[in-house]
Design a protein around this motif. Structure first.
Motif, PDB file in Angstrom:
ATOM      1  N   ASP B 163     116.417 -14.054  92.329  1.00 16.06           N
ATOM      2  CA  ASP B 163     117.212 -12.900  92.739  1.00 16.06           C
ATOM      3  C   ASP B 163     117.695 -13.155  94.173  1.00 16.06           C
ATOM      4  N   ARG B 165     120.150 -12.152  96.103  1.00 11.32           N
ATOM      5  CA  ARG B 165     120.494 -11.059  97.019  1.00 11.32           C
ATOM      6  C   ARG B 165     119.233 -10.374  97.566  1.00 11.32           C
ATOM      7  N   LEU B 167     116.106 -11.452  97.628  1.00 12.51           N
ATOM      8  CA  LEU B 167     115.282 -12.334  98.466  1.00 12.51           C
ATOM      9  C   LEU B 167     115.896 -12.473  99.855  1.00 12.51           C
ATOM     10  N   HIS B 180     117.287 -19.396 108.648  1.00  9.56           N
ATOM     11  CA  HIS B 180     115.920 -19.273 108.133  1.00  9.56           C
ATOM     12  C   HIS B 180     115.906 -18.808 106.678  1.00  9.56           C
ATOM     13  N   VAL B 181     116.835 -17.917 106.337  1.00  7.85           N
ATOM     14  CA  VAL B 181     116.887 -17.449 104.940  1.00  7.85           C
ATOM     15  C   VAL B 181     117.108 -18.655 104.025  1.00  7.85           C
ATOM     16  N   ASP B 184     113.973 -21.371 104.596  1.00 12.29           N
ATOM     17  CA  ASP B 184     112.605 -20.958 104.216  1.00 12.29           C
ATOM     18  C   ASP B 184     112.524 -20.362 102.819  1.00 12.29           C
ATOM     19  N   VAL B 185     113.601 -19.702 102.393  1.00 12.45           N
ATOM     20  CA  VAL B 185     113.497 -18.946 101.143  1.00 12.45           C
ATOM     21  C   VAL B 185     114.363 -19.531 100.027  1.00 12.45           C
ATOM     22  N   PRO B 188     113.816 -23.825  99.289  1.00 12.37           N
ATOM     23  CA  PRO B 188     112.543 -24.161  98.620  1.00 12.37           C
ATOM     24  C   PRO B 188     112.479 -23.666  97.178  1.00 12.37           C
ATOM     25  N   ASN B 189     113.147 -22.557  96.897  1.00 10.72           N
ATOM     26  CA  ASN B 189     113.118 -22.043  95.523  1.00 10.72           C
ATOM     27  C   ASN B 189     114.148 -22.717  94.625  1.00 10.72           C
ATOM     28  N   LYS B 264     103.559 -22.439  86.488  1.00 13.08           N
ATOM     29  CA  LYS B 264     103.905 -21.047  86.219  1.00 13.08           C
ATOM     30  C   LYS B 264     103.074 -20.467  85.077  1.00 13.08           C
TER      31      LYS B 264
END
Lengths: 353, 270
Positions: B163, B165, B167, B180-181, B184-185, B188-189, B264
């Motif tokens: 998601d 938006r 996150l 950083h967004v 860091d987020v 990596p995803n 998972k």
């Protein structure tokens, strides 16, 4: 002391108006809920406070500082989302400590605060778990801890319990209130669930079609709705159109039946039509000598709702619901039977709007 | 009874078509492999492979193609990850347009792309064929375009699985700036998606012929073709080496995605 102030907030998306002339002041430590149906503008308002949307006009002030054009990462406002929004690549501890890491805090400081937050939400043991190893309720508690870890000036919660099942929702609701009261943090909570808003809030802002319908504490909102929308949206309600008979004595009539209204009908003219509302739980079967508001009715239907029994009845030509507590000694009438019911003249509300 | 018979019939045909497909795909490869091992009369051996591995032109081509592939991957990821992220966040309605644009390298033949590049960049104002360094830049630009459909789709699928938006907003509410967004987020995803796109990109660049041939650069593709003009067994061995590289890339991709799936599946619901 005013902590958050929203002044003449207006938001349009093209031709469609999402929020219209929204004015609200929130005191330090207050828990305020925005309550309304989908599309009423409550989330848009919250997003303007968070900085994710810019108001078309108006101002957002926090602690005396104008935040209207301040980007979201500079506001020090914590936010909890409906979909949890935990970072999947980080552990629980990394999620909770992320805001502190961004703020440049030392490792020890982050560690200490993370442990404190996890202890607050009673999830100390989940320190090294990843979000996909947690249930929905646990994820939302971590999201709450993450938002609180940065010690925000304001906490925003956007329908945080909507994705959870009923039992977890109830537990987490208590948890949110406990933590909010413990920390004394000013909180804005968006929900479409009246029960959540009534049980959690110091004050409720009921919204419809981008406008505030009523602001008040849960007791006022439930017992003294000021508009037809609030009355209908919060709790269930019987409404009927009545004609003013005697404005001075507060008497109106529907289907040829007179009705006494304690709040009176001042400002109304004889013969004028008014909307009358009575909560289902304010009706009783007649068990005492009463002079006012005694009605003959025919029982149409009876529904068990667990702790409450809902009796549908016909008074004149209008259908009303009556709620009564379900206890073993309750003697229920027969469907189709004739009964007498009553309600206090204080239970009869005259709705505006 | 009828249902059991029908299920048996379905499973027979599934196996039949499965075996037929495997034979169709693997028989030519087996033929090539078998041929590549028969350089010495009467015995199976690796002589053709030894000749190739001893040829400095092979290593030159290999090194060059690997370098080009790595740079292409870096440039592609640097262009596509922020672009697709921005598209998801700000203009999600532009996605169908992006899809059409990124599919163009499938529609336009490679030869047209190469002639277009050579004609445009062999003359001022931006002349890129005057030195090997500049030509390499042109090569990388071409490779980025050729691998665009793979990289775009891989990153697009990755973006759809998170998601983006919410996150982003969650990170912003915690004080993160755009850098950083992303760092860091979001990235990596998208690790697995970027890895997938990169490996397909790698395989594409390693096997690419037209661009390197027309721009006269020492890549593996032209070496393979030139070898085929004068030799018999060595090109077969080279084809097997090339296949192995591609499969190795796909194997890595499979390994990383199945590892992520296994992680998972360890979901603990309490």
């Amino acid at each position: 002391m005013t902590h958050l102030e929203l002044t003449h907030i207006h938001k349009s998306f093209g031709a469609s108006v999402a929020v219209e002339d929204f004015n609200l002041t929130v005191k330090q430590g207050e828990f305020v809920s925005f309550l309304g149906p989908s599309g009423c503008g409550k989330t848009t308002t919250l997003r303007m406070v968070a900085g994710f949307e810019l108001p078309t006009s108006g101002n957002v002030t926090l602690n005396g500082k104008d935040l209207t054009y301040v980007p979201p990462n500079k506001r020090n406002v914590g936010m909890v989302f409906q979909s949890y929004a935990l970072f999947p690549n980080m552990t629980v501890a990394q999620n909770v400590g992320y805001g502190l890491k961004i703020a440049g805090k030392s490792k020890n400081e982050i560690e200490e605060r993370v442990r404190e937050m996890l202890s607050l939400i009673q999830m100390d043991k989940f320190y090294s778990r990843y979000p996909y190893q947690l249930s929905g309720g646990q994820q939302q508690r971590v999201a709450l801890a993450r938002a609180l870890a940065i010690q925000p000036e304001l906490l925003l919660l956007d329908e945080p319990l909507s994705a959870l099942d009923a039992k977890i929702r109830f537990e987490l609701r208590q948890e949110i209130r406990r933590i909010q009261q413990k920390l004394g943090i000013t909180t804005i909570y968006v929900t479409h669930d009246q029960e959540e808003a009534l049980s959690l809030s110091d004050r409720i802002v009921v919204m419809s079609q981008g406008k505030i319908e009523q602001v008040g504490n849960p007791f006022e909102i439930y017992n003294f709705p000021q508009t037809r929308f609030v009355a209908k949206f919060v709790g269930s309600l019987n409404t009927v159109t009545a004609t003013v008979v005697d404005p001075a004595k507060g008497i109106a009539s529907f289907d040829g039946i007179n009705l006494e209204i304690a709040q009176g009908l001042n400002g109304k003219n004889k013969g004028e039509e008014v909307t009358i509302a009575i909560r289902p739980e304010r009706f009783n079967f007649l068990a005492e000598q009463r002079k006012e508001n005694v009605f003959d009715c025919t029982i149409e239907n009876i529904t068990f709702l667990g702790s409450v029994v809902r009796v549908q009845m016909k008074i004149g030509n209008s259908i009303f619901n009556m709620d009564t507590f379900n206890r073993p000694s309750l003697k229920l009438p027969n469907i189709g039977g004739k009964e007498q019911v009553t309600c206090s003249n204080k239970a009869v509300l005259v709705l505006a709007g | 009874m009828d249902e059991i018979m029908s299920r048996k019939r379905t499973s027979f045909f599934t196996i039949f078509w499965g075996i037929l497909a495997l034979l169709y795909f693997f028989l030519p490869i087996y033929g090539t492999l078998d041929f590549s091992l028969r350089m010495e009369r009467g015995i199976l051996g690796f002589k053709a492979y030894k000749i190739i591995f001893a040829d400095p032109r092979f290593w030159e081509g290999f090194r060059y193609s690997v370098t080009m592939a790595v740079i292409t991957i870096i440039v592609s990821a640097a262009i596509f990850v922020p672009t697709i992220y921005w598209m998801y966040l700000k203009v999600p309605q532009a996605r169908p347009i992006m899809e059409i644009i990124t599919i163009l390298p499938f529609v336009i033949p490679g030869i047209i792309l190469v002639f277009g590049l050579i004609r445009t960049f062999s003359r001022p104002p931006l002349q890129l064929t005057t030195s090997t360094f500049k030509t390499d830049i042109l090569m990388i630009a071409g490779y980025v375009i050729i691998s665009m459909p793979y990289m775009f789709r891989a990153v697009d699928v990755g973006m759809r699985s998170i998601d983006v938006r919410t996150l982003t907003e969650a990170a912003q509410s915690l004080g993160s700036n755009w850098f950083h967004v992303l760092a860091d987020v979001i990235i990596p995803n998208l690790r697995l998606a970027i890895l997938g796109g990169s490996l397909i990109c790698f395989a594409t660049v390693m096997g690419e012929l037209i661009l390197a041939d027309f721009l006269v650069r020492p890549a593996l593709g032209p070496y393979m073709v030139r070898l085929g003009l004068t030799k018999a067994y060595e090109p077969a061995a080279l084809a097997i080496i090339s296949y192995s590289l591609t499969w190795f890339s796909l194997g890595l991709l499979q390994f990383f995605s199945s590892r992520s799936e296994r992680q998972k599946q360890q979901v603990i619901t309490t």
